[in-house]
Design an enzyme around this catalytic site. Structure first.
Site, PDB file in Angstrom:
ATOM      1  N   PRO A   2       1.831 -90.986 -31.570  1.00 24.90           N
ATOM      2  CA  PRO A   2       3.232 -90.962 -31.958  1.00 24.90           C
ATOM      3  C   PRO A   2       3.522 -90.125 -33.188  1.00 24.90           C
ATOM      4  O   PRO A   2       2.750 -90.086 -34.143  1.00 24.90           O
ATOM      5  CB  PRO A   2       3.537 -92.421 -32.241  1.00 24.90           C
ATOM      6  CG  PRO A   2       2.237 -93.102 -32.363  1.00 24.90           C
ATOM      7  CD  PRO A   2       1.161 -92.212 -31.902  1.00 24.90           C
ATOM      8  N   GLU A   3       4.646 -89.456 -33.120  1.00 26.73           N
ATOM      9  CA  GLU A   3       5.238 -88.789 -34.288  1.00 26.73           C
ATOM     10  C   GLU A   3       6.484 -89.594 -34.660  1.00 26.73           C
ATOM     11  O   GLU A   3       6.698 -90.670 -34.117  1.00 26.73           O
ATOM     12  CB  GLU A   3       5.572 -87.337 -33.925  1.00 26.73           C
ATOM     13  CG  GLU A   3       4.374 -86.580 -33.372  1.00 26.73           C
ATOM     14  CD  GLU A   3       4.703 -85.147 -32.952  1.00 26.73           C
ATOM     15  OE1 GLU A   3       5.549 -84.510 -33.593  1.00 26.73           O
ATOM     16  OE2 GLU A   3       4.110 -84.677 -31.969  1.00 26.73           O
ATOM     17  N   LYS A  61       5.256 -91.700 -40.471  1.00 25.83           N
ATOM     18  CA  LYS A  61       4.751 -92.212 -39.197  1.00 25.83           C
ATOM     19  C   LYS A  61       4.197 -93.623 -39.356  1.00 25.83           C
ATOM     20  O   LYS A  61       3.486 -94.111 -38.473  1.00 25.83           O
ATOM     21  CB  LYS A  61       3.663 -91.283 -38.645  1.00 25.83           C
ATOM     22  CG  LYS A  61       4.143 -89.866 -38.323  1.00 25.83           C
ATOM     23  CD  LYS A  61       2.996 -88.977 -37.856  1.00 25.83           C
ATOM     24  CE  LYS A  61       3.413 -87.519 -37.794  1.00 25.83           C
ATOM     25  NZ  LYS A  61       2.273 -86.623 -37.575  1.00 25.83           N
ATOM     26  N   ARG A 111      -8.641 -95.345 -28.907  1.00 29.84           N
ATOM     27  CA  ARG A 111      -9.558 -94.537 -29.710  1.00 29.84           C
ATOM     28  C   ARG A 111      -9.883 -95.143 -31.069  1.00 29.84           C
ATOM     29  O   ARG A 111     -10.679 -94.587 -31.826  1.00 29.84           O
ATOM     30  CB  ARG A 111      -8.994 -93.118 -29.850  1.00 29.84           C
ATOM     31  CG  ARG A 111      -8.973 -92.416 -28.494  1.00 29.84           C
ATOM     32  CD  ARG A 111      -8.390 -91.026 -28.579  1.00 29.84           C
ATOM     33  NE  ARG A 111      -9.274 -90.121 -29.274  1.00 29.84           N
ATOM     34  CZ  ARG A 111      -8.985 -88.829 -29.465  1.00 29.84           C
ATOM     35  NH1 ARG A 111      -7.848 -88.334 -29.008  1.00 29.84           N
ATOM     36  NH2 ARG A 111      -9.817 -88.060 -30.103  1.00 29.84           N
ATOM     37  N   ARG A 150       5.699 -71.168 -51.209  1.00 29.72           N
ATOM     38  CA  ARG A 150       4.490 -71.615 -50.519  1.00 29.72           C
ATOM     39  C   ARG A 150       3.843 -70.474 -49.752  1.00 29.72           C
ATOM     40  O   ARG A 150       4.504 -69.739 -49.044  1.00 29.72           O
ATOM     41  CB  ARG A 150       4.823 -72.756 -49.555  1.00 29.72           C
ATOM     42  CG  ARG A 150       5.278 -73.979 -50.270  1.00 29.72           C
ATOM     43  CD  ARG A 150       4.154 -74.511 -51.140  1.00 29.72           C
ATOM     44  NE  ARG A 150       4.212 -75.950 -51.238  1.00 29.72           N
ATOM     45  CZ  ARG A 150       3.239 -76.761 -50.858  1.00 29.72           C
ATOM     46  NH1 ARG A 150       2.112 -76.276 -50.386  1.00 29.72           N
ATOM     47  NH2 ARG A 150       3.372 -78.057 -50.969  1.00 29.72           N
ATOM     48  N   ARG A 259      -5.113 -76.876 -33.894  1.00 30.01           N
ATOM     49  CA  ARG A 259      -4.315 -77.619 -32.910  1.00 30.01           C
ATOM     50  C   ARG A 259      -3.723 -76.660 -31.887  1.00 30.01           C
ATOM     51  O   ARG A 259      -3.326 -75.543 -32.224  1.00 30.01           O
ATOM     52  CB  ARG A 259      -3.164 -78.358 -33.617  1.00 30.01           C
ATOM     53  CG  ARG A 259      -3.586 -79.158 -34.820  1.00 30.01           C
ATOM     54  CD  ARG A 259      -4.521 -80.292 -34.441  1.00 30.01           C
ATOM     55  NE  ARG A 259      -3.855 -81.219 -33.569  1.00 30.01           N
ATOM     56  CZ  ARG A 259      -3.011 -82.171 -33.984  1.00 30.01           C
ATOM     57  NH1 ARG A 259      -2.777 -82.333 -35.270  1.00 30.01           N
ATOM     58  NH2 ARG A 259      -2.428 -82.955 -33.132  1.00 30.01           N
TER      59      ARG A 259
END
Length: 271
Positions: A2-3, A61, A111, A150, A259
DNA sequence: ACGAATGTTGCGGG
DNA sequence: ACCCGCAACATTCG
């Protein structure tokens, strides 16, 4: 896995079920030790037994269960699910909360990456976590200022929960596609207009995803096995080799920050 | 059949 | 600061 929208969906679905409950105990039927972070099951019980649930909310989260004294914070990580009074198989249960009148909450987590924390207050979390993208403080101006110095690539910065709390792989890919930004673009190179589009994309996508109760690819469920319905609203995530829904070119999958990352090379030009 | 990939995070090393 | 590789773990897919 989940996000923010999925976590919010879980919080919404549990609110009526948990508020007002009295905690009898917490058990770990399979004896997994890491679930409670540094605490033993015994210490955890000492902290929460007899306490009453006052509220449940989301920070980044994290699912926050506010007690009459102290807080339980839960992170679902990749495969965590919270099941209230539902039948379950013992195999992947990380924890079981028992309430009065045999009510219970199962933390099912194939998991076993998920974590449950107890703390007297939330300062540890608030110090560690960045701005909530759905808070009023998350403005275009704020984002532009913060990105302007950044040097990281934008995707890896958006992954950083100490910067913005709540985005993950799906909604980052969706937001970057929507705002036509290449994930490898150095944050400071984004124009004011890019940032404006990115900000709008993040906020609108997250809100819409919450409305559709999140995205279920494989593992996300809430309530009685309810799935999120945002999956059918995705524009790039999971659409490798399919056509771009804006320009009809082929969506490519690359790796960014270790990712899987979905982009349309035609729409998202790198600066 | 076996390596790769999965929506997350944390740590160590350069 | 920032990036990378890997670890935690189980299951599915090609």
């Amino acid at each position: 896995m989940p996000e923010l929208p999925e976590v919010q969906t879980v919080v919404n679905s549990l609110k009526n079920k948990l508020i007002g409950r009295t905690i009898i105990s917490i058990e770990n039927p399979n004896g997994y030790l890491n679930v409670f972070h540094k605490l033993s099951i015994k210490d955890f019980n000492n902290y929460i037994t007899t306490k009453i649930i006052k509220n449940i909310k989301r920070i980044g989260k994290y699912i926050i269960i506010e007690l009459n004294d102290g807080f339980i914070s839960i992170h679902l990580r990749m495969t965590g699910k919270l099941l209230f009074n539902e039948s379950y198989k013992k195999k992947h249960i990380s924890a079981k909360f028992l309430f009065e009148k045999n009510n219970y909450l199962i933390f099912d987590d194939v998991r076993k990456f998920g974590r449950i924390y107890y703390s007297e207050n939330l300062s540890w979390l608030n110090e560690k976590i960045g701005i909530d993208p759905l808070s009023v403080n998350f403005s275009q101006e704020w984002l532009h200022k913060k990105l302007s110095y950044r040097k990281r690539m934008i995707k890896s910065l958006l992954f950083d929960q100490s910067f913005i709390a709540g985005l993950g792989n799906i909604y980052i890919d969706e937001s970057l596609w929507k705002s036509k930004i290449h994930p490898l673009t150095i944050a400071s190179k984004l124009s004011k207009n890019d940032v404006k589009k990115l900000h709008n994309a993040i906020v609108n996508i997250l809100k819409k995803a919450i409305k559709f109760q999140g995205t279920t690819i494989i593992n996300f469920y809430f309530d009685k096995n309810k799935k999120g319905n945002y999956g059918e609203k995705l524009y790039v995530y999971g659409r490798n080799n399919m056509n771009c829904l804006r320009c009809n070119e082929i969506i490519t999958k690359i790796v960014v920050s270790q990712r899987g990352t979905h982009i349309c090379y035609n729409c998202q030009k790198q600066k």
